[in-house]
Every structure is written in structure tokens, then in C-alpha cells.
Design a protein around this motif. Structure first.
Motif, PDB file in Angstrom:
ATOM      1  N   CYS A 293       0.854  -1.185   0.000  1.00 49.89           N
ATOM      2  CA  CYS A 293       0.000   0.000   0.000  1.00 49.89           C
ATOM      3  C   CYS A 293       0.893   1.240   0.000  1.00 49.89           C
ATOM      4  N   PRO A 294       0.782   2.107  -1.000  1.00 52.58           N
ATOM      5  CA  PRO A 294       1.709   3.241  -1.090  1.00 52.58           C
ATOM      6  C   PRO A 294       1.545   4.265   0.025  1.00 52.58           C
ATOM      7  N   GLN A 295       0.444   4.194   0.765  1.00 52.65           N
ATOM      8  CA  GLN A 295       0.220   5.145   1.853  1.00 52.65           C
ATOM      9  C   GLN A 295       0.396   4.504   3.232  1.00 52.65           C
ATOM     10  N   LEU A 296       1.051   3.360   3.287  1.00 47.98           N
ATOM     11  CA  LEU A 296       1.198   2.660   4.558  1.00 47.98           C
ATOM     12  C   LEU A 296       2.513   1.900   4.589  1.00 47.98           C
ATOM     13  N   GLY A 297       3.053   1.722   5.777  1.00 51.24           N
ATOM     14  CA  GLY A 297       4.195   0.834   5.952  1.00 51.24           C
ATOM     15  C   GLY A 297       5.540   1.511   5.837  1.00 51.24           C
ATOM     16  N   PHE A 298       6.416   0.928   5.014  1.00 54.30           N
ATOM     17  CA  PHE A 298       7.805   1.357   4.909  1.00 54.30           C
ATOM     18  C   PHE A 298       8.208   1.470   3.449  1.00 54.30           C
ATOM     19  N   SER A 299       9.189   2.301   3.182  1.00 57.32           N
ATOM     20  CA  SER A 299       9.981   2.156   1.961  1.00 57.32           C
ATOM     21  C   SER A 299      11.169   1.279   2.322  1.00 57.32           C
ATOM     22  N   TYR A 300      11.687   0.568   1.323  1.00 59.15           N
ATOM     23  CA  TYR A 300      12.825  -0.307   1.580  1.00 59.15           C
ATOM     24  C   TYR A 300      14.079   0.503   1.892  1.00 59.15           C
ATOM     25  N   VAL A 301      14.143   1.726   1.390  1.00 60.25           N
ATOM     26  CA  VAL A 301      15.277   2.608   1.674  1.00 60.25           C
ATOM     27  C   VAL A 301      15.462   2.765   3.178  1.00 60.25           C
ATOM     28  N   ALA A 302      14.357   2.898   3.898  1.00 60.05           N
ATOM     29  CA  ALA A 302      14.428   3.003   5.349  1.00 60.05           C
ATOM     30  C   ALA A 302      14.584   1.630   6.004  1.00 60.05           C
ATOM     31  N   TYR A 303      13.781   0.682   5.549  1.00 60.35           N
ATOM     32  CA  TYR A 303      13.663  -0.605   6.223  1.00 60.35           C
ATOM     33  C   TYR A 303      14.963  -1.404   6.217  1.00 60.35           C
ATOM     34  N   GLN A 304      15.671  -1.392   5.081  1.00 60.64           N
ATOM     35  CA  GLN A 304      16.864  -2.238   4.974  1.00 60.64           C
ATOM     36  C   GLN A 304      17.981  -1.830   5.917  1.00 60.64           C
ATOM     37  N   GLN A 305      17.946  -0.583   6.387  1.00 58.88           N
ATOM     38  CA  GLN A 305      19.003  -0.142   7.295  1.00 58.88           C
ATOM     39  C   GLN A 305      18.998  -0.931   8.606  1.00 58.88           C
ATOM     40  N   PHE A 306      17.802  -1.286   9.094  1.00 56.85           N
ATOM     41  CA  PHE A 306      17.713  -2.064  10.323  1.00 56.85           C
ATOM     42  C   PHE A 306      18.461  -3.393  10.175  1.00 56.85           C
ATOM     43  N   TRP A 307      18.233  -4.069   9.061  1.00 60.46           N
ATOM     44  CA  TRP A 307      18.801  -5.407   8.881  1.00 60.46           C
ATOM     45  C   TRP A 307      20.295  -5.354   8.619  1.00 60.46           C
ATOM     46  N   ARG A 308      20.760  -4.351   7.912  1.00 64.73           N
ATOM     47  CA  ARG A 308      22.198  -4.224   7.716  1.00 64.73           C
ATOM     48  C   ARG A 308      22.907  -3.963   9.037  1.00 64.73           C
ATOM     49  N   LEU A 309      22.360  -3.075   9.833  1.00 63.76           N
ATOM     50  CA  LEU A 309      22.979  -2.803  11.125  1.00 63.76           C
ATOM     51  C   LEU A 309      22.958  -4.040  12.014  1.00 63.76           C
ATOM     52  N   ALA A 310      21.905  -4.851  11.884  1.00 60.43           N
ATOM     53  CA  ALA A 310      21.814  -6.076  12.682  1.00 60.43           C
ATOM     54  C   ALA A 310      22.818  -7.118  12.239  1.00 60.43           C
ATOM     55  N   GLY A 311      23.349  -6.994  10.996  1.00 59.41           N
ATOM     56  CA  GLY A 311      24.417  -7.890  10.579  1.00 59.41           C
ATOM     57  C   GLY A 311      24.148  -8.734   9.363  1.00 59.41           C
ATOM     58  N   VAL A 312      23.148  -8.377   8.548  1.00 59.76           N
ATOM     59  CA  VAL A 312      22.832  -9.174   7.359  1.00 59.76           C
ATOM     60  C   VAL A 312      23.772  -8.789   6.219  1.00 59.76           C
ATOM     61  N   ASP A 313      24.273  -9.801   5.505  1.00 64.84           N
ATOM     62  CA  ASP A 313      25.257  -9.589   4.446  1.00 64.84           C
ATOM     63  C   ASP A 313      24.638  -9.462   3.058  1.00 64.84           C
ATOM     64  N   HIS A 314      23.525 -10.163   2.816  1.00 66.54           N
ATOM     65  CA  HIS A 314      22.859 -10.147   1.508  1.00 66.54           C
ATOM     66  C   HIS A 314      21.385  -9.822   1.728  1.00 66.54           C
ATOM     67  N   LEU A 315      20.833  -8.923   0.922  1.00 68.20           N
ATOM     68  CA  LEU A 315      19.434  -8.522   1.088  1.00 68.20           C
ATOM     69  C   LEU A 315      18.695  -8.566  -0.248  1.00 68.20           C
ATOM     70  N   HIS A 316      17.564  -9.236  -0.255  1.00 61.57           N
ATOM     71  CA  HIS A 316      16.756  -9.340  -1.470  1.00 61.57           C
ATOM     72  C   HIS A 316      16.117  -7.997  -1.813  1.00 61.57           C
ATOM     73  N   VAL A 317      16.070  -7.709  -3.117  1.00 62.73           N
ATOM     74  CA  VAL A 317      15.478  -6.444  -3.593  1.00 62.73           C
ATOM     75  C   VAL A 317      14.514  -6.668  -4.757  1.00 62.73           C
ATOM     76  N   SER A 318      14.118  -7.929  -5.020  1.00 60.64           N
ATOM     77  CA  SER A 318      13.322  -8.300  -6.198  1.00 60.64           C
ATOM     78  C   SER A 318      14.169  -8.100  -7.459  1.00 60.64           C
TER      79      SER A 318
END
Length: 428
Positions: A293-318
Motif C-alpha cells: 500500500c503506497p500510503q502505509l508501511g515502509f519504503s525499503y530505503v528506510a527498512y533495509q538499514q535495520f537489517w544491515r545494522l543487525a548484521g545481514v550480508d545479503h538482502l533481497h530487492v526483487s
């Protein structure tokens, strides 16, 4: 790492796209209060001194457009509004939060920038679109252990994308069946294989037995050719289960583990990262529920930062022209965000392109991203090639060679049979 405990003037800035039937500035103040020191009424203990150190701050508001209907149900206009003439204003709102409120805790950061604000009555839409974090977060959280360069070292692929595939069928294969399915793909020269997200450690295919069977194939291939293949074994489970399964993968000579990020959560990924000796391949299944939903939730630009900081090495982007709903523009924006440092040059992760990919998307992907620091995963694009998996792998490598040399695929295909056959077959 330990969380910082000293007083800091640093602030986290979060940018939102909001929609509301109420005045934008008033709603921004409500969000700031709700997510920091205030509430719906004044309370005596919220002193000026406390607000100075802990209140969120409105940094900017920009009104965009007005729409006649709400994007989401449940919002309410202001009590002094004319309810016969309600419209909904969309705006970009930037708020900042003192680092003191969260420390460098990622779960508490998410609670602050993406918590109860989604439920506030004045909002008929709210989406976290960007996040600008103080350097303290990167300094105090582990970040990727391998990232782009470490992953390239493990598979010894340095001048092109890492080409990979996914075990299919998704579920139902025994450990021996899995090894049998992967053997021709590994022998075809693929760089990377991964479990599907739907199989972790079911009774018919426990991780320990599956990884041992697969690594027998991978090790034989390496002994014969000198080429190393990375196998991302899905270890998703409780924290204790993931740690046990990580060790089983390591003991079998494995070189990567995969986790369904949304299913296990930030704290579990952090716990795994603290003990892990292997790259963590982060699968984002369930992402659509947070983003579609374009008016709800997250953009991946913001969301992926959490997982990188947590220590993930590879992240899916479609992937470009994928089988899902995500636009090409969003895919590239996501991949660039994954490759962009948060605070330090080495806190980047490797974007993983997948979903309906074959050689046809390679030139556009390379042109749009501007580099080849990515994984390029194809299921049908490898296994569905009419000349078999070896030709499937070859045609992907040929497609990327053409893309990186600036040669049109049709021209490159004139003396590259695997690519030529793929162009005739997949474009039907």
C-alpha cells in the motif's frame, strides 16, 4: 557491541509520507508527542527540562496534494472541522528523535520511528520513507560481517555478478533429493544456490542432513574444478534453533546461512550475528505486507538499514520486470540503498536480484545500478533453459558479459549459443 550510555546531542531523523483530514502541522505535533515524551494531554512530569532532552522535533513539513477519499479506514477529522467538507492532505513530514531515547538499540529504534504512530486516528495514511541515523548506530551495532567484498572472496568471483539459483520444488525434497536436484546446477558452473524460504528444517529434511548432502556435491565439484559454490542453507527458527543449525552448517563445511528476516525479527538476527562465522543471507518474504500500500508501511530505503545494522550480508530487492508488483524504479532504488554506506564504507550489503530474472534484464539492471556488485538469482532462468541448466548458467553469464561490454544482447548472441537459444525461447 554495547549500547552507548553517555548523553548525546545526536538525533535520528525519520521522514514520513502522511495523509490526514486534519491540519498537517497539528498532526506532525501529535506524532512527535506520541513517539517521544508527550501524550494526548499535558502531564505534570513532562517538564521543560525533560522535553529539552527527550522530545521529538518537527524538522520540516511539505504539503503535496489533496485527495477526496481516505487511503485507509478509521481516520477522523478534527473536532472543529466541517464534516460535510472533508478532504485528505498528503504531506512529507520529517521528525527527529534524540538518540538518548533509544540508545543504539535497533528494536527500540523501530518502536520509536515505526510504532504506534501507524494507529493514530488523525492519519488516513503513513509511510516511513527514509531514515537518517547518527553514526553511533553503525559504531555500536555489528553490521555485515562479510558484505560485498567478503562474499566475493568466498566464491572467488570479482568482476561480474554472482550468478545463482534456488532449490526447486520449494518443499517436499529429501536431503538426497535436494543434492540430486542441485548436482547438475553446481556442475553447470553456478556460483550460488539457496534453499527456498518455505523450507527450513522440516522432519523430512532436517538442516543437518540436508547441508551434509548438499556439501558433498559442492565439495566434489570444488575438488574437480577448483571452483567454490556458496550454498545458503535456510536455518530460520527460534534463536536457539538458528544457532544450532548455523553450527551444523559450519561443521559440514558450509559457507552461508539464510534467514527469513521478518519471521524471526531484529533481536534474533542480532543474536545470530553475534555468534555467526558465516555470511547471513537475508530473505525479505512478507515484505509486501509492509510495503504494497503506497500510503502505509515502509519504503525499503528506510527498512533495509535495520537489517544491515543487525548484521545481514545479503538482502533481497526483487528484480527488474519481476513477477511481483514492485516497480523497476523501486527495485533499483532499493538496491542502491543496500549498497550505500550508513556510516562506514564497509557497512554495505550485497543486493540480491531475483523473481523472473534471465539475461534479458541484465543490460537494464547494469545500466540503472551502475555496477555489478550484486547477486543475480534465476530459477526458471537457469532450470528452464531448453538446453539444460549448464546452458541456463552460461546464458546468464553471457548476458552479463554483453551488458558490461555495452554490446546489445542480440549482437552478442550471434556467437554465443546459450544466449541465442534463451532469446528465442524466453521471449516467445
Amino acid at each position: 557491541m554495547t549500547q552507548g550510555t553517555t548523553r548525546s546531542d545526536s538525533r535520528t531523523e525519520a521522514t514520513y509520507l502522511i495523509e490526514t483530514p486534519q491540519p498537517v502541522e497539528r498532526v506532525a505535533e501529535m506524532i512527535a508527542d506520541e513517539q517521544s515524551s508527550g501524550t494526548f494531554v499535558d502531564v505534570p512530569s513532562e517538564t521543560d527540562a525533560l522535553r529539552e532532552h527527550h522530545a521529538a522535533r518537527i524538522e520540516a513539513t511539505t504539503e503535496l496534494e489533496t485527495v477526496p477519499e481516505p487511503s485507509l479506514p478509521g481516520s477522523k477529522p478534527a473536532t472543529d472541522a466541517n464534516t460535510n467538507d472533508v478532504s485528505y492532505t498528503r504531506a512529507e513530514v520529517a521528525l527527529s528523535f534524540p538518540l538518548e531515547n533509544t540508545g543504539t538499540s535497533l528494536p527500540n529504534l523501530m518502536t520509536t520511528v515505526a510504532g504506534n504512530l501507524y494507529e493514530l486516528q488523525p492519519l488516513s495514511g503513513i509511510r516511513l520513507v527514509d531514515l537518517d541515523l547518527p553514526d553511533e548506530f553503525a559504531a555500536e551495532n555489528p553490521g555485515p560481517q562479510f558484505g560485498i567484498e567478503g562474499t566475493r572472496e568466498l566464491v572467488d568471483v570479482h568482476d561480474r555478478p554472482i550468478i545463482g539459483t534456488i532449490v526447486k520444488p520449494n518443499v517436499g525434497l529429501s536431503p538426497a533429493d535436494t543434492a540430486e536436484v542441485l548436482e547438475p546446477v553446481v556442475d553447470a558452473g553456478v556460483d550460488f544456490v539457496k534453499d527456498d524460504e518455505l523450507i527450513a528444517s522440516p522432519p523430512y529434511s532436517p538442516v543437518k542432513e540436508r547441508v551434509e548432502a548438499v556439501m558433498d556435491v559442492v565439495n566434489r565439484h570444488e575438488d574437480e574444478t577448483g571452483d567454490r559454490v556458496m550454498y545458503a542453507c535456510n536455518i530460520t527458527g527460534t534463536v536457539d534453533e538458528m544457532l544450532e543449525r548455523h553450527d551444523a552448517v559450519k561443521d559440514a563445511g558450509g559457507n552461508c546461512v539464510m534467514v527469513s528476516l521478518q519471521s524471526v525479527g531484529l533481536a534474533a538476527v542480532q543474536a545470530l550475528r553475534e555468534e555467526a562465522d558465516l555470511p547471513i543471507h537475508g530473505h525479505r518474504n512478507g515484505w509486501g505486507a509492509l510495503s504494497r500500500c503506497p500510503q502505509l508501511g515502509f519504503s525499503y530505503v528506510a527498512y533495509q538499514q535495520f537489517w544491515r545494522l543487525a548484521g545481514v550480508d545479503h538482502l533481497h530487492v526483487s528484480g527488474l520486470r519481476n513477477k511481483f508488483t514492485e516497480s523497476d524504479e523501486s527495485v533499483i532504488q532499493s538496491a542502491k540503498a543496500v549498497q550505500r554506506p550508513i556510516a562506514f564504507p564497509d557497512d554495505v550489503a550485497m543486493p540480491v536480484f531475483s523473481s523472473g530474472q534471465w539475461a534479458a534484464q541484465a543490460p537494464d539492471t547494469y545500466d540503472a545500478l551502475g555496477n555489478c556488485d550484486l547477486m543475480y538469482l534465476a530459477g526458471g532462468g537457469i532450470l528452464g533453459h531448453p538446453d539444460g541448466p549448464a546452458a541456463g548458467v552460461a546464458h546468464l553469464k553471457q548476458g552479463w558479459e554483453a551488458a558490461m561490454e555495452g554490446i546489445p544482447l542480440e549482437e552478442y548472441a550471434t556467437d554465443h549459443d546459450a544466449l541465442s537459444t534463451a532469446l528465442d525461447y524466453y521471449e516467445q
